[in-house]
Structures are given as C-alpha cells and as structure tokens.
Write a protein that holds these residues in place. Structure first.
Motif, PDB file in Angstrom:
ATOM      1  N   GLU A  92      56.555  16.167  38.400  1.00 54.26           N
ATOM      2  CA  GLU A  92      55.483  17.149  37.809  1.00 54.26           C
ATOM      3  C   GLU A  92      54.886  17.444  39.285  1.00 54.26           C
ATOM      4  OE1 GLU A  92      53.200  13.265  37.958  1.00 54.26           O
ATOM      5  OE2 GLU A  92      55.458  14.044  37.502  1.00 54.26           O
ATOM      6  N   TYR A  93      55.126  16.932  40.395  1.00 55.51           N
ATOM      7  CA  TYR A  93      54.729  17.501  41.703  1.00 55.51           C
ATOM      8  C   TYR A  93      55.218  18.858  41.882  1.00 55.51           C
ATOM      9  CZ  TYR A  93      53.581  18.432  46.292  1.00 55.51           C
ATOM     10  OH  TYR A  93      52.822  19.061  47.555  1.00 55.51           O
ATOM     11  N   ASP A  94      54.279  19.854  42.472  1.00 53.73           N
ATOM     12  CA  ASP A  94      54.798  21.289  42.815  1.00 53.73           C
ATOM     13  C   ASP A  94      55.405  21.930  41.804  1.00 53.73           C
ATOM     14  OD1 ASP A  94      54.498  23.118  44.636  1.00 53.73           O
ATOM     15  OD2 ASP A  94      56.406  22.529  45.581  1.00 53.73           O
ATOM     16  N   LYS A  95      55.083  21.628  40.143  1.00 49.65           N
ATOM     17  CA  LYS A  95      55.983  21.966  39.141  1.00 49.65           C
ATOM     18  C   LYS A  95      57.466  21.874  39.355  1.00 49.65           C
ATOM     19  CE  LYS A  95      51.637  24.782  38.283  1.00 49.65           C
ATOM     20  NZ  LYS A  95      51.310  26.280  38.112  1.00 49.65           N
ATOM     21  N   SER A  96      57.702  20.815  39.903  1.00 47.71           N
ATOM     22  CA  SER A  96      59.291  20.734  40.367  1.00 47.71           C
ATOM     23  C   SER A  96      60.124  20.608  38.979  1.00 47.71           C
ATOM     24  CB  SER A  96      59.593  19.721  41.014  1.00 47.71           C
ATOM     25  OG  SER A  96      59.036  19.676  42.417  1.00 47.71           O
ATOM     26  N   PHE A  97      59.414  20.177  37.975  1.00 48.26           N
ATOM     27  CA  PHE A  97      60.288  19.596  36.681  1.00 48.26           C
ATOM     28  C   PHE A  97      60.495  21.053  35.994  1.00 48.26           C
ATOM     29  CE2 PHE A  97      56.396  18.258  33.887  1.00 48.26           C
ATOM     30  CZ  PHE A  97      55.528  19.192  34.497  1.00 48.26           C
ATOM     31  N   LEU A  98      60.020  22.127  36.214  1.00 50.16           N
ATOM     32  CA  LEU A  98      60.123  23.438  35.578  1.00 50.16           C
ATOM     33  C   LEU A  98      61.323  24.064  35.990  1.00 50.16           C
ATOM     34  CD1 LEU A  98      56.335  24.931  35.116  1.00 50.16           C
ATOM     35  CD2 LEU A  98      57.945  23.533  33.682  1.00 50.16           C
ATOM     36  N   LYS A  99      61.797  23.389  36.864  1.00 48.73           N
ATOM     37  CA  LYS A  99      63.332  23.837  37.403  1.00 48.73           C
ATOM     38  C   LYS A  99      64.428  23.173  36.573  1.00 48.73           C
ATOM     39  CE  LYS A  99      61.994  25.957  41.355  1.00 48.73           C
ATOM     40  NZ  LYS A  99      62.200  27.045  41.817  1.00 48.73           N
ATOM     41  N   LEU A 100      64.139  22.463  35.375  1.00 52.34           N
ATOM     42  CA  LEU A 100      64.989  21.497  34.758  1.00 52.34           C
ATOM     43  C   LEU A 100      64.985  22.201  33.365  1.00 52.34           C
ATOM     44  CD1 LEU A 100      64.070  17.951  36.037  1.00 52.34           C
ATOM     45  CD2 LEU A 100      66.054  19.656  36.711  1.00 52.34           C
ATOM     46  N   PHE A 101      66.374  22.211  32.714  1.00 52.51           N
ATOM     47  CA  PHE A 101      66.351  22.675  31.341  1.00 52.51           C
ATOM     48  C   PHE A 101      67.405  21.589  30.854  1.00 52.51           C
ATOM     49  CE2 PHE A 101      65.095  26.368  33.815  1.00 52.51           C
ATOM     50  CZ  PHE A 101      64.526  27.245  32.876  1.00 52.51           C
ATOM     51  N   PRO A 102      66.638  20.386  30.346  1.00 53.86           N
ATOM     52  CA  PRO A 102      67.826  19.271  29.919  1.00 53.86           C
ATOM     53  C   PRO A 102      67.665  19.340  28.496  1.00 53.86           C
ATOM     54  CG  PRO A 102      65.135  18.864  29.744  1.00 53.86           C
ATOM     55  CD  PRO A 102      65.424  20.239  30.411  1.00 53.86           C
ATOM     56  N   ASP A 103      69.138  18.622  28.283  1.00 60.97           N
ATOM     57  CA  ASP A 103      69.437  18.427  26.547  1.00 60.97           C
ATOM     58  C   ASP A 103      68.659  17.345  25.836  1.00 60.97           C
ATOM     59  OD1 ASP A 103      72.160  20.255  26.671  1.00 60.97           O
ATOM     60  OD2 ASP A 103      72.083  19.017  28.669  1.00 60.97           O
ATOM     61  N   SER A 104      67.949  16.293  26.655  1.00 60.26           N
ATOM     62  CA  SER A 104      66.987  15.320  26.233  1.00 60.26           C
ATOM     63  C   SER A 104      66.145  14.994  27.314  1.00 60.26           C
ATOM     64  CB  SER A 104      68.015  14.252  25.651  1.00 60.26           C
ATOM     65  OG  SER A 104      67.162  13.254  25.021  1.00 60.26           O
ATOM     66  N   ALA A 105      65.032  14.558  26.724  1.00 54.80           N
ATOM     67  CA  ALA A 105      64.243  14.288  27.877  1.00 54.80           C
ATOM     68  C   ALA A 105      63.074  13.341  27.513  1.00 54.80           C
ATOM     69  CB  ALA A 105      63.248  15.490  28.065  1.00 54.80           C
ATOM     70  N   VAL A 106      62.414  12.707  28.168  1.00 55.96           N
ATOM     71  CA  VAL A 106      61.281  11.894  27.984  1.00 55.96           C
ATOM     72  C   VAL A 106      60.119  12.073  28.661  1.00 55.96           C
ATOM     73  CG1 VAL A 106      60.494   9.344  28.530  1.00 55.96           C
ATOM     74  CG2 VAL A 106      62.889   9.830  28.126  1.00 55.96           C
ATOM     75  N   ILE A 107      58.727  11.853  27.937  1.00 58.98           N
ATOM     76  CA  ILE A 107      57.563  12.239  28.657  1.00 58.98           C
ATOM     77  C   ILE A 107      56.852  10.993  28.241  1.00 58.98           C
ATOM     78  CG2 ILE A 107      55.449  13.486  28.590  1.00 58.98           C
ATOM     79  CD1 ILE A 107      57.066  16.016  27.874  1.00 58.98           C
ATOM     80  N   SER A 108      56.490  10.119  29.492  1.00 58.44           N
ATOM     81  CA  SER A 108      55.887   8.993  29.274  1.00 58.44           C
ATOM     82  C   SER A 108      54.216   8.893  29.252  1.00 58.44           C
ATOM     83  CB  SER A 108      56.501   7.680  30.555  1.00 58.44           C
ATOM     84  OG  SER A 108      56.150   8.671  31.712  1.00 58.44           O
ATOM     85  N   SER A 109      53.769   9.815  29.970  1.00 57.98           N
ATOM     86  CA  SER A 109      52.267   9.906  30.052  1.00 57.98           C
ATOM     87  C   SER A 109      52.082  11.360  30.680  1.00 57.98           C
ATOM     88  CB  SER A 109      51.822   8.890  31.006  1.00 57.98           C
ATOM     89  OG  SER A 109      52.484   8.702  32.089  1.00 57.98           O
ATOM     90  N   ILE A 110      50.926  11.720  30.286  1.00 60.97           N
ATOM     91  CA  ILE A 110      50.314  12.988  30.849  1.00 60.97           C
ATOM     92  C   ILE A 110      48.880  12.592  31.306  1.00 60.97           C
ATOM     93  CG2 ILE A 110      49.578  15.386  30.491  1.00 60.97           C
ATOM     94  CD1 ILE A 110      51.822  15.452  28.097  1.00 60.97           C
TER      95      ILE A 110
END
Length: 454
Positions: free
Chosen positions: A168-186
């Motif tokens: 999530e640093y620098d919004k890096s994860f917004l470069k990804l378009f996964p077919d499945s994902a995990v969110i462990s905590s916010i």
C-alpha cells in the motif's frame, strides 16, 4: 510498460537492488536471461546471492559503473532522486520505473494473486506459495526469505499463477489487477502518503475492485466492513465469518486450531509456527487454496510443515535459560500482536524488547500508539530511529518517544552499546523488532549469547 516484451529486454539496472522486493525482481530477470546491473549502499547476504547468480553490482555512487546500454531502470524511493546515477539516467533519457510498475506489468502476463494489508502480507504470501507449490505452476515474489524455499523468489517452469505482495506504500498496489486477492488488515499507516485513515481505506477499496472476473477476495472480518467488493469471503473468529477459527491452542513452536467453512469443519489443523496473528495468516492462505480447489487435506498437511519467514517470529536461540527471537514488526498493531503472542506463550518469562523505530514520519504519526504498546514489555530498549528514505523531523526522536512510555524499565541505547548492555543485564526472553538495519545486529547478538566468553 505495456509494450515491453520480456524476450526483447537485454539489460536492466536496479537503483537500490538490495531491498527485499527489488531483489526478488532482480532474481526474476536473472532467471529470464537478462543482464542485471545495480547499485546499493552496502553489500548484504541478499546482494551476495544476486552476485553469485550473475548480477553485476557495486556499492558506491559511481556513474562509471553504469553499462553502456540499459533498457530501463527500476528505482526504489530509498535511493534519493539527487543520487548521481539517478540523475545520469534522467540526463540520458533512460526509462525509469518504480518496482510497482514492473510488478504490475509482469503480473498481468499471468493469472495472479495479490496479498494486501497493513500487516501480515509477507507471511501470507509465503504461505500461499507453499500451499500452491507442486499443486499449481507458480511464480512468487515474497517480501521476505521464506524458510521452506530459502529465497524471496520462486518460479516453476511455465508458471500459470503469480503470487505477489500488494504494497500500500505510495499506492503501489493500485498498479495490480489480480484474479484473486487477500486483504489481511486495514490499519492507518503511511499517513505521509494518505494523509488520513479515510484516504487509506478508499485506496484499499479501489484495489479490491480491481480484481478481475469476479475473482475471490479473502478478507479479515475486521477489514470486511470497509470494502464494498461483493465477491468476498471473510475469515476470523466471529461465527458469521465464512472461514471461522476456533479451538486455538498455543505452544512455543506451533499452534493448533479448527477452521470451519460453512458447515464443514477441518479439525486438528496444526501450524508449525505460533502466535495468534499467524493463525489468522494461515487461515487466509488456507482460504485462498480452498477457493482454488486445492484439497483441504493437502493444504492442512502443508501448513503443518510451513517453517515461516525470516524476521517473522523468528527464533534465534532457544534454551532453558534464554530465548531470543527476531521480528520485523514496526507498526504499533504489529508490535501489539507480537507482544500478546509472547505473553500467551511465555507467561512467566519477563519480556525484554529492543525496538528500532522505522521512519520519522511513522514515529511522528503514531507517537502515542507506540508509547502505549511499548509499555507492554517488562523492559524496553529503544535504538535511534531508522531514517530510510527520510530526512529528520524536528522533535521526533527516540528520546522523545521514550519519555512518553509508561514503563519504568526503559532506556535508549546506541547500537554499539546494545550487546554489552544485554550481556550485563542477562535477559530471559529477548526480542529484537523493527524494519530497519536492526537486522544487522541480530547475528551479532546471537553470536554474543552463544559464545559469551568470546
């Protein structure tokens, strides 16, 4: 980068090649037959391994070390843009990409699983890679050294799935378009980037809704209310969770528990690492495997032989008179999880913690939270703040943090004073924690306590 073809790439240059995420990408390019050159501030075990595999690296700011032909540069924010080599690439109009750009480009060429969350990403990524290994053809980019593989990069021939951390640093994860994902905590973090909790949660929502083809989102029960994505499966302790955890028992080197999915329960799940946070991580990984039709029995058997990730609840010495472990925890809630687990496992052993705060901005943003959680150990030793990519912020120091900690057994030490102090005070249960160069002190502490007379 969408027009770049891997078979056309000849040479890639890494600015900050020794970082755990950067080095995994460097391994990928090396194994793809690409020439890898790079710079970092100091040689480490990670850079040594890259050199052994053919990377040509140097450790001083030296424009002359740059090869004549470079297709593109991968840059980490840990190397400032004022760096002479960075400026050389700018002057010569060599394309410069962030690690997230390259990981996003690469992952789009495969089916991919992205693991996001302010805590637990690395362990969950390593667990998923281990559960899917030999069951599906995979490639994995892991933010730590997975002990089962002894590496942070793993690939099968002709991989079908890519497993990557979604930072999530620098919004890096917004470069990804996964077919499945995990969110462990916010949890609030990187507020220098997001400004406030609401902006962080908005970014996580955007990430979740970038999942392709109605793929599954595996999400912790606490994070789930913040995410609007409809195709999600929750995990946790609440009876309403899709993957419900119960009957947990903790032991010094393993945990046992039950996972129930709808009306089907999987009993006697044994995880060969311990801690409540790791039970949650294991359940998230199990859910991913389950949704990908890996037999439950196979996944459960593999969890019993998963040996963890270096610097995550990482035992260094275990003796009757002394226990020493190391952990990457650097956020107040990660520290809380670490301390809570240790107090559950070793209720009669006084806990001594050596903590190196990571980043001036994070320390500033969570001064009170750090002070509150650092009062939990029986003794707290602070090292100076590890600055990483940042410049000092006035008034943000380890001494200022120490003054807020309501713990009578507290001290700030330099790294040079640390080992003599520890040997003199003889801790019973010792933990080193932090995301900075405290990792370099771990083998020295281990050596000092294994050979106290030397």
């Amino acid at each position: 980068m969408e027009n770049i073809k891997i078979d056309k790439i000849k040479t890639v240059y890494f600015l900050g090649v020794g970082g755990i995420g950067m080095s995994a990408l460097a391994h990928y390019f090396l194994q793809s037959g690409v020439n890898v050159f790079g710079y970092d501030l100091h040689p480490t075990a990670i850079t040594d391994e890259l050199s052994q595999h053919g990377a040509k690296l140097h450790f001083e700011e030296k424009v002359q070390a740059i090869p004549a032909q470079v297709d593109f540069v991968i840059h980490t924010p840990a190397v400032p843009i004022e760096h002479a080599e960075y400026q050389c690439f700018i002057k010569n109009k060599i394309p410069i990409y962030k690690r997230a750009d390259v990981l996003g480009w690469l992952s789009q060429q495969f089916l991919n699983i992205a693991v996001a969350g302010t805590h637990g990403k690395t362990t969950i990524t390593a667990m998923i890679a281990y559960l899917l290994h030999e069951e599906k053809r995979i490639m994995a980019f892991i933010g730590g050294i997975a002990k089962n593989f002894d590496t942070n990069f793993l690939t099968d021939a002709n991989p079908e799935w890519v497993i990557e951390e979604a930072d999530e640093y620098d919004k890096s994860f917004l470069k990804l378009f996964p077919d499945s994902a995990v969110i462990s905590s916010i949890e609030p973090d990187h507020l220098d980037i997001y400004g406030n909790r609401e902006n962080l949660e908005t970014a996580f929502n955007l990430f979740a809704n970038q999942i392709r083809n109605n793929g599954a989102l595996i999400i912790s029960e606490k994070a789930s209310p913040k995410i609007t994505y409809p195709f999600k499966f929750t995990y946790g302790f609440d009876p309403s969770s899709d993957y419900k955890i119960s009957n947990i028992q903790f032991f010094p080197t393993y945990s046992t528990f039950v996972i129930c999915y709808k009306k089907i329960c999987f009993f006697n799940v044994k995880l060969s690492i311990t801690g409540l946070h790791n039970v949650l991580n294991a359940t998230a990984a199990f859910a991913v495997a389950h949704q990908l039709d890996i037999p439950a029995e196979t996944a459960i058997n593999k969890l019993s032989t998963f040996t963890g990730v270096k610097r995550r609840f990482d035992y260094q010495i275990v003796r009757d008179d002394f226990i020493f472990l190391d952990d990457y925890a650097h956020h107040p809630e990660e520290l809380r999880a670490l301390f809570t687990s240790l107090k559950q496992i070793y209720p009669d052993k006084p806990l001594t913690v050596v903590f190196q705060p990571h980043l001036y901005s994070r320390t500033r943003d969570f001064f009170e939270q750090f002070a509150e959680v650092l009062a939990i150990p029986d003794k707290i030793i602070l090292l100076d703040i590890y600055f990483a990519r940042e410049k000092p912020i006035e008034g943000v120091t380890s001494d200022a943090l120490l003054a807020l900690i309501r713990n009578k057994n507290k001290i700030v030490l330099s790294k040079e004073m640390l080992i003599p102090y520890l040997l003199q005070n003889k801790p019973v249960l010792l933990v080193t924690a932090g995301a900075g160069d405290i990792s370099q002190s771990v083998p020295l502490i281990k050596q000092a306590f294994e050979n106290p007379s030397n």
